[in-house]
Design a protein around this motif. Structure first.
Motif, PDB file in Angstrom:
ATOM      1  N   PRO A   1       0.813  -1.209   0.000  1.00 25.24           N
ATOM      2  CA  PRO A   1       0.000   0.000   0.000  1.00 25.24           C
ATOM      3  C   PRO A   1       0.852   1.266   0.000  1.00 25.24           C
ATOM      4  O   PRO A   1       2.042   1.217   0.285  1.00 25.24           O
ATOM      5  N   THR A   2       0.201   2.388  -0.307  1.00 23.25           N
ATOM      6  CA  THR A   2       0.855   3.684  -0.199  1.00 23.25           C
ATOM      7  C   THR A   2       0.886   4.092   1.273  1.00 23.25           C
ATOM      8  O   THR A   2       0.363   3.403   2.143  1.00 23.25           O
ATOM      9  N   TYR A   3       1.481   5.235   1.525  1.00 20.79           N
ATOM     10  CA  TYR A   3       1.557   5.737   2.906  1.00 20.79           C
ATOM     11  C   TYR A   3       0.166   5.870   3.520  1.00 20.79           C
ATOM     12  O   TYR A   3      -0.029   5.648   4.717  1.00 20.79           O
ATOM     13  N   GLN A   4      -0.817   6.214   2.684  1.00 22.46           N
ATOM     14  CA  GLN A   4      -2.183   6.373   3.181  1.00 22.46           C
ATOM     15  C   GLN A   4      -2.964   5.063   3.157  1.00 22.46           C
ATOM     16  O   GLN A   4      -4.160   5.056   3.464  1.00 22.46           O
ATOM     17  N   GLY A   5      -2.325   3.942   2.776  1.00 25.92           N
ATOM     18  CA  GLY A   5      -2.971   2.643   2.832  1.00 25.92           C
ATOM     19  C   GLY A   5      -3.708   2.231   1.576  1.00 25.92           C
ATOM     20  O   GLY A   5      -4.473   1.263   1.597  1.00 25.92           O
ATOM     21  N   ILE A   6      -3.496   2.918   0.457  1.00 23.25           N
ATOM     22  CA  ILE A   6      -4.185   2.603  -0.794  1.00 23.25           C
ATOM     23  C   ILE A   6      -3.453   1.447  -1.486  1.00 23.25           C
ATOM     24  O   ILE A   6      -2.244   1.518  -1.715  1.00 23.25           O
ATOM     25  N   CYS A   7      -4.194   0.404  -1.831  1.00 21.11           N
ATOM     26  CA  CYS A   7      -3.593  -0.805  -2.406  1.00 21.11           C
ATOM     27  C   CYS A   7      -3.903  -0.925  -3.896  1.00 21.11           C
ATOM     28  O   CYS A   7      -5.030  -0.662  -4.328  1.00 21.11           O
ATOM     29  N   SER A   8      -2.914  -1.324  -4.667  1.00 25.05           N
ATOM     30  CA  SER A   8      -3.112  -1.624  -6.083  1.00 25.05           C
ATOM     31  C   SER A   8      -3.556  -3.078  -6.235  1.00 25.05           C
ATOM     32  O   SER A   8      -3.448  -3.884  -5.303  1.00 25.05           O
ATOM     33  N   ARG A   9      -4.025  -3.400  -7.438  1.00 22.41           N
ATOM     34  CA  ARG A   9      -4.452  -4.783  -7.720  1.00 22.41           C
ATOM     35  C   ARG A   9      -3.218  -5.615  -8.077  1.00 22.41           C
ATOM     36  O   ARG A   9      -2.937  -5.876  -9.251  1.00 22.41           O
ATOM     37  N   ILE A  10      -2.510  -6.046  -7.065  1.00 22.03           N
ATOM     38  CA  ILE A  10      -1.253  -6.747  -7.277  1.00 22.03           C
ATOM     39  C   ILE A  10      -1.466  -8.073  -7.995  1.00 22.03           C
ATOM     40  O   ILE A  10      -0.646  -8.481  -8.840  1.00 22.03           O
ATOM     41  N   ASP A  11      -2.554  -8.778  -7.701  1.00 20.24           N
ATOM     42  CA  ASP A  11      -2.786 -10.072  -8.347  1.00 20.24           C
ATOM     43  C   ASP A  11      -2.883  -9.926  -9.857  1.00 20.24           C
ATOM     44  O   ASP A  11      -2.278 -10.705 -10.611  1.00 20.24           O
ATOM     45  N   GLU A  12      -3.609  -8.919 -10.329  1.00 20.41           N
ATOM     46  CA  GLU A  12      -3.743  -8.706 -11.774  1.00 20.41           C
ATOM     47  C   GLU A  12      -2.418  -8.239 -12.380  1.00 20.41           C
ATOM     48  O   GLU A  12      -2.057  -8.629 -13.505  1.00 20.41           O
ATOM     49  N   ILE A  13      -1.695  -7.402 -11.637  1.00 14.68           N
ATOM     50  CA  ILE A  13      -0.419  -6.894 -12.141  1.00 14.68           C
ATOM     51  C   ILE A  13       0.604  -8.025 -12.248  1.00 14.68           C
ATOM     52  O   ILE A  13       1.356  -8.111 -13.231  1.00 14.68           O
ATOM     53  N   THR A  14       0.650  -8.910 -11.252  1.00 15.75           N
ATOM     54  CA  THR A  14       1.621 -10.009 -11.312  1.00 15.75           C
ATOM     55  C   THR A  14       1.304 -10.968 -12.454  1.00 15.75           C
ATOM     56  O   THR A  14       2.214 -11.426 -13.157  1.00 15.75           O
ATOM     57  N   LYS A  15       0.028 -11.269 -12.666  1.00 15.81           N
ATOM     58  CA  LYS A  15      -0.340 -12.154 -13.780  1.00 15.81           C
ATOM     59  C   LYS A  15       0.074 -11.540 -15.110  1.00 15.81           C
ATOM     60  O   LYS A  15       0.613 -12.223 -15.995  1.00 15.81           O
ATOM     61  N   LEU A  16      -0.159 -10.246 -15.262  1.00 13.15           N
ATOM     62  CA  LEU A  16       0.224  -9.551 -16.480  1.00 13.15           C
ATOM     63  C   LEU A  16       1.732  -9.590 -16.682  1.00 13.15           C
ATOM     64  O   LEU A  16       2.231  -9.937 -17.766  1.00 13.15           O
ATOM     65  N   CYS A  17       2.478  -9.242 -15.641  1.00 13.14           N
ATOM     66  CA  CYS A  17       3.937  -9.180 -15.763  1.00 13.14           C
ATOM     67  C   CYS A  17       4.532 -10.564 -15.998  1.00 13.14           C
ATOM     68  O   CYS A  17       5.457 -10.717 -16.813  1.00 13.14           O
ATOM     69  N   HIS A  18       4.020 -11.566 -15.311  1.00 12.71           N
ATOM     70  CA  HIS A  18       4.541 -12.923 -15.495  1.00 12.71           C
ATOM     71  C   HIS A  18       4.275 -13.429 -16.910  1.00 12.71           C
ATOM     72  O   HIS A  18       5.071 -14.213 -17.456  1.00 12.71           O
ATOM     73  N   SER A  19       3.176 -12.972 -17.508  1.00 13.61           N
ATOM     74  CA  SER A  19       2.910 -13.377 -18.893  1.00 13.61           C
ATOM     75  C   SER A  19       3.942 -12.794 -19.846  1.00 13.61           C
ATOM     76  O   SER A  19       4.148 -13.309 -20.949  1.00 13.61           O
ATOM     77  N   HIS A  20       4.601 -11.717 -19.415  1.00 14.35           N
ATOM     78  CA  HIS A  20       5.677 -11.116 -20.208  1.00 14.35           C
ATOM     79  C   HIS A  20       7.050 -11.597 -19.733  1.00 14.35           C
ATOM     80  O   HIS A  20       8.079 -11.103 -20.216  1.00 14.35           O
TER      81      HIS A  20
END
Length: 528
Positions: free
Chosen positions: A210-229
């Motif tokens: 998360p960011t300093y304020q606790g905002i989280c990105s969609r890591i699961d979708e990002i990892t699947k995308l990056c691993h496909s590359h």
């Protein structure tokens, strides 16, 4: 009297060990589950350190305070005399950060089990060290690193050391809150494709979540995308070390498939400041290269106090952390409800951003204060000086509060009383709804890179008056602190937007970090 024996290595600083010490140290043979000391199975490094210190050895080694016997009196009064007994130079049988066996190695293996990694390394240089090692382990000179523009300064330092070249993603930015959001999977994909179109290829992707304020990105979708590359994903999860230990928290980056994850165990969890962990999962990253990078970055005289705190913090998590963290969330929920009822104050939530960031850390409460006609810097000052209430973070238009299992009802009452007092004193309903102003000045507007961070770092420099810096190539890393997010990186063109943001932040009370002249009357630029 200690008689040298076959197990002693006095010339290496290893004193003859008692049976209790040996039991703690040699529990490594069965993964930390053996030994006579019952505490050894729960915190092997702490157990071995305690057993050694209890012998009151005659020390002919560093540090010079000699287990407190020569400690400055003011430090003994500040810390108490006992702490010095555990501040030792590395003892072979107890281990150091580069030992492959022993109680410290056992402690790291137990941490890997608890946090869900394939391997875990203890860090005594904070999460900054973990971020730097992760980038150096995945990027070589000239490689491209995809990362958000609201990166921590440690990522810039890592690019200087590794020679990696940034491919920045600009996160959504809320001018109303002066807060950056997360990064979306589509932004990551666009960055990867833009590199491909230019005949380049990313070596790794770094996400702050998360960011300093606790905002989280969609890591699961990002990892699947990056691993496909075929790309490894590094997650700066410094603010999310507690996520694994309660179902209300967002899923951890490791649970979402990240390859390298950096966590500040000292932030919401209870290790000492500056102590963190680096976790790895899967086989996309060369672990031996990670280890070599950590050896290059970490001290060979690592603090036993910091290392012991990491072992103890991990052991503490075996004692029903869900129940303890539930109490922390109850405190945060109660504070959130009561703050929302105070005139002139508001609470940051996911609706503050147009992008979909569905998860936020429930232990972070960011309070908007601009309707009071005050900056977050001034509110922070008043809370500390007048009410002995200390927020974690202050910004242009908000303060961020962090709750943990040490937060009590008495703390909540003092917080609400203090904020209510500020509301009564400063709110004027007849004036503008946002007296501080929401403006459109953002710290990342229109940035452009001319040199890599490494080339800019080693380039010839000169000082120029701030009025003459516009359009020059920045030669220093300038940010407001906290949170340590660069407004200008070395190698970026100095824009009017960046100058206006920095000067506005300085005038409103922000601490300017990294600039040779923190008053910003001059700047360091590249070029002889």
């Amino acid at each position: 009297m200690c008689i040298p024996c076959s197990c002693c290595c006095c010339c290496a600083g290893n004193l003859c060990m008692s049976d209790q010490e040996k039991a703690a140290a040699e529990s490594t043979e069965d993964g930390g589950n053996g030994g006579a000391d019952p505490y050894a199975t729960n915190a092997p490094f702490v157990s071995a350190l305690m057993a050694f210190a209890e012998r009151d050895p005659a020390c002919f080694q560093f540090p010079g305070h000699n287990r407190g016997k020569a400690a400055p009196a003011m430090l003994s009064q500040l810390f108490g005399p006992d702490v010095f007994a555990y501040d030792l130079s590395p003892i072979p049988r107890i281990g150091n950060l580069f030992s492959s066996k022993g109680p410290l190695s056992d402690a790291q293996k137990l941490a890997a089990e608890v946090f869900g990694s394939s391997e875990t390394w203890f860090l005594v240089g904070g999460s900054s060290c973990g971020v730097m090692a992760s980038i150096m382990a995945t990027c070589s000179p000239g490689d491209f690193l995809v990362l958000p523009r609201n990166l921590h300064v440690s990522a810039t330092h890592a690019m200087v050391l590794s020679g990696a070249i940034p491919k920045y993603i600009t996160p959504e930015y809320s001018s109303l809150w002066d807060v950056a959001g997360g990064v979306t999977p589509s932004q990551v994909e666009t960055a990867i494709e833009e590199l491909k179109e230019a005949g380049k290829r990313a070596a790794a992707v770094l996400i702050t979540s998360p960011t300093y304020q606790g905002i989280c990105s969609r890591i699961d979708e990002i990892t699947k995308l990056c691993h496909s590359h075929g790309l490894p994903v590094i997650v700066d999860e410094a603010h999310g070390a507690h996520f694994k230990f309660h179902p209300r928290f967002p899923k951890t980056a490791l649970e979402q498939g990240a390859d390298l994850v950096v966590q500040s165990t000292h932030k919401v969890l209870s290790s000492l400041s500056q102590s963190s962990m680096l976790h790895t999962s899967g086989h996309r990253v060369d672990r031996e290269r990670v280890r070599r990078c950590l050896e290059a970055l970490q001290s060979t005289s690592s603090s036993y106090l910091l290392l012991a705190s990491l072992d103890a913090a991990r052991a503490q998590l075996s004692k029903n952390p869900e129940a303890i963290l539930s109490k922390a969330m109850e405190m945060a929920d109660l504070a959130r409800l009561q703050i929302e009822q105070i005139p002139g104050l508001s609470i940051l939530d996911a609706s503050s951003f147009s992008s979909d960031f569905p998860n936020m850390d429930p232990l972070r409460v960011t309070v908007g204060v601009s309707r009071l006609g005050l900056t977050g810097f001034k509110v922070n000052e008043l809370l500390i000086d007048k009410h002995a209430v200390i927020p974690e973070f202050e910004g242009m238009r908000s303060v961020t509060l962090v709750f943990n299992w040490g937060t009590s009802m008495e703390h909540i009452e003092r917080l609400i009383t203090a904020l209510s007092h500020l509301s009564t004193r400063f709110l004027d309903e007849d004036q503008s709804q946002n007296q501080v102003g929401s403006g459109e000045i953002t710290p990342f507007a229109g940035f452009r890179r001319e040199l890599s961070p490494r080339d800019a770092f080693f380039a010839k420099k000169r000082n120029v008056d701030i009025g003459e810096s516009l359009g020059e190539i920045c030669g220093e890393l300038i940010c407001t602190f906290p949170p340590g997010v660069p407004v200008l990186n070395p190698g970026e063109v100095i824009t009017r937007e960046a100058l206006e943001y920095l000067q506005d932040a300085r005038n409103k009370g922000a601490v300017i970090m990294g600039a040779a002249d923190p008053r910003l009357s001059s700047m360091v630029v590249c070029g002889g």
